[in-house]
Design a protein around this motif. Structure first.
Motif, PDB file in Angstrom:
ATOM      1  N   ALA A 116       0.824  -1.203   0.000  1.00 47.32           N
ATOM      2  CA  ALA A 116       0.000   0.000   0.000  1.00 47.32           C
ATOM      3  C   ALA A 116       0.858   1.253   0.000  1.00 47.32           C
ATOM      4  O   ALA A 116       1.984   1.261   0.506  1.00 47.32           O
ATOM      5  CB  ALA A 116      -0.921   0.017   1.225  1.00 47.32           C
ATOM      6  N   SER A 117       0.282   2.303  -0.530  1.00 46.42           N
ATOM      7  CA  SER A 117       0.848   3.638  -0.378  1.00 46.42           C
ATOM      8  C   SER A 117       0.921   3.941   1.111  1.00 46.42           C
ATOM      9  O   SER A 117       0.116   3.451   1.900  1.00 46.42           O
ATOM     10  CB  SER A 117      -0.072   4.647  -1.068  1.00 46.42           C
ATOM     11  N   ASP A 118       1.889   4.773   1.481  1.00 49.74           N
ATOM     12  CA  ASP A 118       2.010   5.153   2.887  1.00 49.74           C
ATOM     13  C   ASP A 118       1.174   6.391   3.223  1.00 49.74           C
ATOM     14  O   ASP A 118       1.209   6.863   4.356  1.00 49.74           O
ATOM     15  CB  ASP A 118       3.471   5.370   3.264  1.00 49.74           C
ATOM     16  N   LEU A 119       0.419   6.907   2.253  1.00 51.79           N
ATOM     17  CA  LEU A 119      -0.460   8.049   2.533  1.00 51.79           C
ATOM     18  C   LEU A 119      -1.719   7.573   3.253  1.00 51.79           C
ATOM     19  O   LEU A 119      -2.163   6.437   3.091  1.00 51.79           O
ATOM     20  CB  LEU A 119      -0.806   8.790   1.242  1.00 51.79           C
ATOM     21  N   LYS A 120      -2.302   8.480   4.054  1.00 49.15           N
ATOM     22  CA  LYS A 120      -3.365   8.140   5.007  1.00 49.15           C
ATOM     23  C   LYS A 120      -4.524   7.319   4.471  1.00 49.15           C
ATOM     24  O   LYS A 120      -4.868   6.286   5.033  1.00 49.15           O
ATOM     25  CB  LYS A 120      -3.951   9.429   5.602  1.00 49.15           C
ATOM     26  N   ARG A 121      -5.165   7.785   3.401  1.00 49.25           N
ATOM     27  CA  ARG A 121      -6.374   7.096   2.927  1.00 49.25           C
ATOM     28  C   ARG A 121      -6.070   5.678   2.467  1.00 49.25           C
ATOM     29  O   ARG A 121      -6.794   4.732   2.796  1.00 49.25           O
ATOM     30  CB  ARG A 121      -7.047   7.881   1.801  1.00 49.25           C
ATOM     31  N   ALA A 122      -5.004   5.507   1.705  1.00 48.18           N
ATOM     32  CA  ALA A 122      -4.656   4.168   1.227  1.00 48.18           C
ATOM     33  C   ALA A 122      -4.218   3.275   2.392  1.00 48.18           C
ATOM     34  O   ALA A 122      -4.590   2.100   2.450  1.00 48.18           O
ATOM     35  CB  ALA A 122      -3.553   4.250   0.171  1.00 48.18           C
ATOM     36  N   ALA A 123      -3.436   3.823   3.303  1.00 52.89           N
ATOM     37  CA  ALA A 123      -2.994   3.044   4.461  1.00 52.89           C
ATOM     38  C   ALA A 123      -4.181   2.585   5.313  1.00 52.89           C
ATOM     39  O   ALA A 123      -4.205   1.448   5.788  1.00 52.89           O
ATOM     40  CB  ALA A 123      -2.004   3.856   5.299  1.00 52.89           C
ATOM     41  N   ALA A 124      -5.175   3.450   5.474  1.00 51.03           N
ATOM     42  CA  ALA A 124      -6.367   3.092   6.254  1.00 51.03           C
ATOM     43  C   ALA A 124      -7.175   2.003   5.548  1.00 51.03           C
ATOM     44  O   ALA A 124      -7.674   1.073   6.195  1.00 51.03           O
ATOM     45  CB  ALA A 124      -7.226   4.325   6.508  1.00 51.03           C
ATOM     46  N   THR A 125      -7.291   2.099   4.248  1.00 52.17           N
ATOM     47  CA  THR A 125      -8.012   1.070   3.478  1.00 52.17           C
ATOM     48  C   THR A 125      -7.283  -0.262   3.586  1.00 52.17           C
ATOM     49  O   THR A 125      -7.906  -1.304   3.818  1.00 52.17           O
ATOM     50  CB  THR A 125      -8.147   1.497   2.002  1.00 52.17           C
ATOM     51  N   ALA A 126      -5.958  -0.236   3.429  1.00 52.77           N
ATOM     52  CA  ALA A 126      -5.170  -1.465   3.546  1.00 52.77           C
ATOM     53  C   ALA A 126      -5.296  -2.066   4.947  1.00 52.77           C
ATOM     54  O   ALA A 126      -5.346  -3.294   5.097  1.00 52.77           O
ATOM     55  CB  ALA A 126      -3.714  -1.177   3.209  1.00 52.77           C
ATOM     56  N   ALA A 127      -5.370  -1.221   5.975  1.00 48.59           N
ATOM     57  CA  ALA A 127      -5.504  -1.715   7.352  1.00 48.59           C
ATOM     58  C   ALA A 127      -6.798  -2.493   7.536  1.00 48.59           C
ATOM     59  O   ALA A 127      -6.824  -3.496   8.266  1.00 48.59           O
ATOM     60  CB  ALA A 127      -5.429  -0.550   8.340  1.00 48.59           C
ATOM     61  N   GLU A 128      -7.868  -2.052   6.890  1.00 49.90           N
ATOM     62  CA  GLU A 128      -9.142  -2.785   6.972  1.00 49.90           C
ATOM     63  C   GLU A 128      -9.004  -4.172   6.360  1.00 49.90           C
ATOM     64  O   GLU A 128      -9.488  -5.162   6.908  1.00 49.90           O
ATOM     65  CB  GLU A 128     -10.262  -1.998   6.276  1.00 49.90           C
ATOM     66  N   LEU A 129      -8.338  -4.253   5.222  1.00 55.82           N
ATOM     67  CA  LEU A 129      -8.125  -5.551   4.580  1.00 55.82           C
ATOM     68  C   LEU A 129      -7.193  -6.424   5.417  1.00 55.82           C
ATOM     69  O   LEU A 129      -7.409  -7.632   5.548  1.00 55.82           O
ATOM     70  CB  LEU A 129      -7.568  -5.362   3.169  1.00 55.82           C
ATOM     71  N   SER A 130      -6.199  -5.819   5.999  1.00 51.77           N
ATOM     72  CA  SER A 130      -5.277  -6.545   6.872  1.00 51.77           C
ATOM     73  C   SER A 130      -6.024  -7.169   8.053  1.00 51.77           C
ATOM     74  O   SER A 130      -5.768  -8.315   8.423  1.00 51.77           O
ATOM     75  CB  SER A 130      -4.186  -5.604   7.377  1.00 51.77           C
ATOM     76  N   ALA A 131      -6.956  -6.414   8.617  1.00 51.95           N
ATOM     77  CA  ALA A 131      -7.729  -6.914   9.756  1.00 51.95           C
ATOM     78  C   ALA A 131      -8.569  -8.131   9.376  1.00 51.95           C
ATOM     79  O   ALA A 131      -8.726  -9.065  10.173  1.00 51.95           O
ATOM     80  CB  ALA A 131      -8.621  -5.810  10.319  1.00 51.95           C
TER      81      ALA A 131
END
Length: 164
Positions: free
Chosen positions: A8-23
């Motif tokens: 994922a990009s390290d920018l906020k919106r992409a990082a937050a989206t990736a975190a949901e998938l990670s969970a």
């Protein structure tokens, strides 16, 4: 789709989206600045109307497909130069038939897809952007990368073709 890896990009919106998938998947995320959105220089943070009002001629040239450093920022080819290798290196680490999820930004995704498909940069705009929470699916066929789904909002159906 049972992904094997998430980048994922390290920018906020992409990082937050990736975190949901990670969970949901239990996979860790590899953040990479190479997946950031196109840097638009003086256009950054402006509305569409403000860009047209302040940079009308530059905007018109960009819309015609001319290679423009919007606001003095990056060329689309420079975005692809930094993002496509990140995707390719990550894909090379996957097991056979593995699935990589790339969480990035509309312009970066479009230019990276264009580069991976071998399209001419002037045609990348034809791919269009991605709506929020939608995705594209690429696969490797016998003749290289293929675009299987674009701007999708539901899981892809299997596609049978000559090289499957």
């Amino acid at each position: 789709m049972k992904p094997d890896a998430i980048i994922a990009s390290d920018l906020k919106r992409a990082a937050a989206t990736a975190a949901e998938l990670s969970a949901v998947t239990g996979l860790s995320i590899a953040h990479d600045a190479g997946l950031r959105e196109t840097y638009a220089g003086k256009w950054q943070g402006l509305t569409h109307e403000e860009i047209i009002g302040r940079f009308g001629e530059e905007y018109a040239a960009w819309k015609r497909g001319e290679p423009i450093r919007r606001g003095g920022g990056e060329l689309e080819t420079e975005v692809a130069d930094r993002a496509a290798p990140v995707v390719l290196e990550s894909a090379d680490k996957l097991p056979d038939d593995g699935t990589l999820v790339v969480v990035s930004h509309g312009g970066t995704i479009r230019t990276t897809i264009g580069r991976l498909l071998g399209l001419e940069p002037r045609t990348w705009e034809a791919l269009g952007g991605l709506s929020n929470c939608c995705w594209s699916v690429l696969g490797e066929g016998a003749r290289g990368w293929r675009l299987l789904e674009h701007n999708a909002g539901s899981l892809p159906e299997p596609v049978l073709g000559d090289d499957d």
